[in-house]
Design an enzyme around this catalytic site. Structure first.
Site, PDB file in Angstrom:
ATOM      1  N   ASP A  41      47.906  23.678  10.055  1.00 27.78           N
ATOM      2  CA  ASP A  41      46.654  23.169   9.513  1.00 27.78           C
ATOM      3  C   ASP A  41      45.484  24.074   9.910  1.00 27.78           C
ATOM      4  O   ASP A  41      45.405  24.515  11.055  1.00 27.78           O
ATOM      5  CB  ASP A  41      46.430  21.748  10.041  1.00 27.78           C
ATOM      6  CG  ASP A  41      45.377  20.988   9.278  1.00 27.78           C
ATOM      7  OD1 ASP A  41      44.457  20.481   9.923  1.00 27.78           O
ATOM      8  OD2 ASP A  41      45.467  20.906   8.051  1.00 27.78           O
ATOM      9  N   GLU A  83      47.492  27.050   6.340  1.00 27.78           N
ATOM     10  CA  GLU A  83      46.347  26.630   5.533  1.00 27.78           C
ATOM     11  C   GLU A  83      45.132  27.438   5.972  1.00 27.78           C
ATOM     12  O   GLU A  83      44.738  27.385   7.137  1.00 27.78           O
ATOM     13  CB  GLU A  83      46.088  25.134   5.722  1.00 27.78           C
ATOM     14  CG  GLU A  83      44.913  24.638   4.890  1.00 27.78           C
ATOM     15  CD  GLU A  83      44.427  23.261   5.335  1.00 27.78           C
ATOM     16  OE1 GLU A  83      43.987  22.501   4.457  1.00 27.78           O
ATOM     17  OE2 GLU A  83      44.462  22.968   6.540  1.00 27.78           O
TER      18      GLU A  83
END
Length: 381
Positions: A41, A83
């Protein structure tokens, strides 16, 4: 398919070697348990330098990623995706270099930001400028070819449903859902299919009190306080709220369509009686079976994986067309982004090509509303 373990890491003190070692040990623990894929993330924030006001793309970012890869991801078959909201094509080449010195691929968002007003945020919407979308994809396809690997996505847990965003969920829901899938799956990269995308699930219209997402409540409160009309605020929320992607998966047409026991965390979209997995699996012409065919074609034809990308008609505001070419295989992807019937001249070399897939029967001299097709032929160049 792979099991995913989401690594929530941005707030760790990455400058501390002991903290990094503990993280690597945790990842290796899950690898031994059988986890084969890791989503990292907002990975572009792990090298932050707060003293110099640097949050993304910090000076030690790629140093940390190379260490992470060497210590935790070198097991055979492990897939890692980062990401990275701040990624451009040059940074993506570092993230996803073919030597796997950092990650398997990058999850970037440049294409997702094109239909918001420049200099403002996602709630300030403008119509999608198709030439800009096409040029964005062209750069990523051409500049990463042979030097990196991209993810391919239009939907995820933070985004509204794309068939409501860039398609036509009313008159041409199935056609436009298939069109968007064709446009994306014809490109090089790894496609991500978010839950419900393969059914053509749409946005939901909720009253503000029925929303769950804190971001939605915050923007409602802030914009009302700033003097925005409530109707305007709710129009943006209905179009862009993350809750659009977080409604229960529509499994059946029954009253328990989105869950088996207990109470659902959010209301079901009222269209679950029409749009649901049970109906889609029973219909051979459904969006679901169209996705299955696209996935099969990507495995069957090397041109999907390795073909070079050439954009056609770059300034056209309604048609997105491109070719993919290897030494032997040649593929043409044509998509109509409108509900209009449009003229489009098939290039001469594709007039006798095989139609691998399309969302209409046959091939007309014009593109029908939201029509999409992939044509293919083989010739050694």
């Amino acid at each position: 398919y792979f099991h995913q373990f989401a690594v929530e890491q941005p707030d760790l003190n990455w400058d501390n070697p002991m903290v990094r070692r503990e993280l690597y040990a945790t990842i290796r623990f899950w690898v031994k348990k059988g986890v084969e894929g890791f989503r990292l993330d907002v990975i572009d924030q792990i090298g932050k330098d707060p003293d110099n006001m640097i949050t993304g793309n910090g000076p030690r970012l790629h140093e940390f990623l190379r260490e992470l890869s060497a210590e935790a991801f070198r097991e055979e078959g492990i897939v890692s995706v980062g990401e990275a909201w701040g990624a451009n094509t040059e940074r993506a080449k570092l993230y996803s270099a073919p030597d796997c010195s950092e990650l398997s691929m990058v999850f970037q968002f440049e294409h997702i930001c094109l239909d918001q007003e420049p200099g403002k945020d996602k709630w300030d919407m403008i119509p999608l400028p198709l030439p800009k979308l096409k040029d964005c994809y062209r750069r990523w396809q051409q500049e990463l070819h042979g030097q990196g690997w991209n993810s391919l996505f239009l939907n995820n847990h933070d985004l509204p449903r794309t068939v409501s965003r860039w398609g036509n969920p009313r008159e041409y829901r199935v056609e436009s859902a298939k069109m968007l899938a064709t446009m994306l799956h014809g490109m090089q990269g790894t496609p991500y299919i978010y839950q419900g995308e393969e059914l053509g699930m749409t946005n939901i219209r909720l009253n503000i009190e029925d929303h769950v997402d804190i971001e939605t409540h915050n923007v409602y409160r802030e914009r009302i306080a700033q003097g925005y009309a409530e109707e305007e605020v709710m129009r943006s929320i209905h179009a862009r709220s993350r809750d659009n992607a977080r409604t229960p998966m529509q499994w059946t047409a029954g009253e328990n369509a989105g869950f088996t026991t207990g109470k659902s965390w959010m209301p079901l979209n009222p269209n679950y009686t029409e749009i649901n997995a049970e109906a889609a699996m029973a219909d051979p012409d459904s969006t679901f079976h169209y996705y299955r065919k696209l996935i099969k074609l990507r495995k069957q034809y090397d041109v999907f994986r390795n073909g070079t990308f050439t954009l056609l008609c770059p300034e056209d505001e309604k048609i997105f067309a491109y070719t993919r070419d290897t030494r032997v295989g040649h593929m043409l992807v044509v998509t109509n982004f409108t509900g209009e019937t449009l003229p489009f001249a098939i290039p001469e070399e594709y007039k006798s090509a095989e139609k691998l897939i399309g969302n209409y029967e046959g091939t007309d001299k014009q593109l029908r509303p939201y029509e999409a097709m992939i044509l293919y032929y083989e010739k050694i160049c």
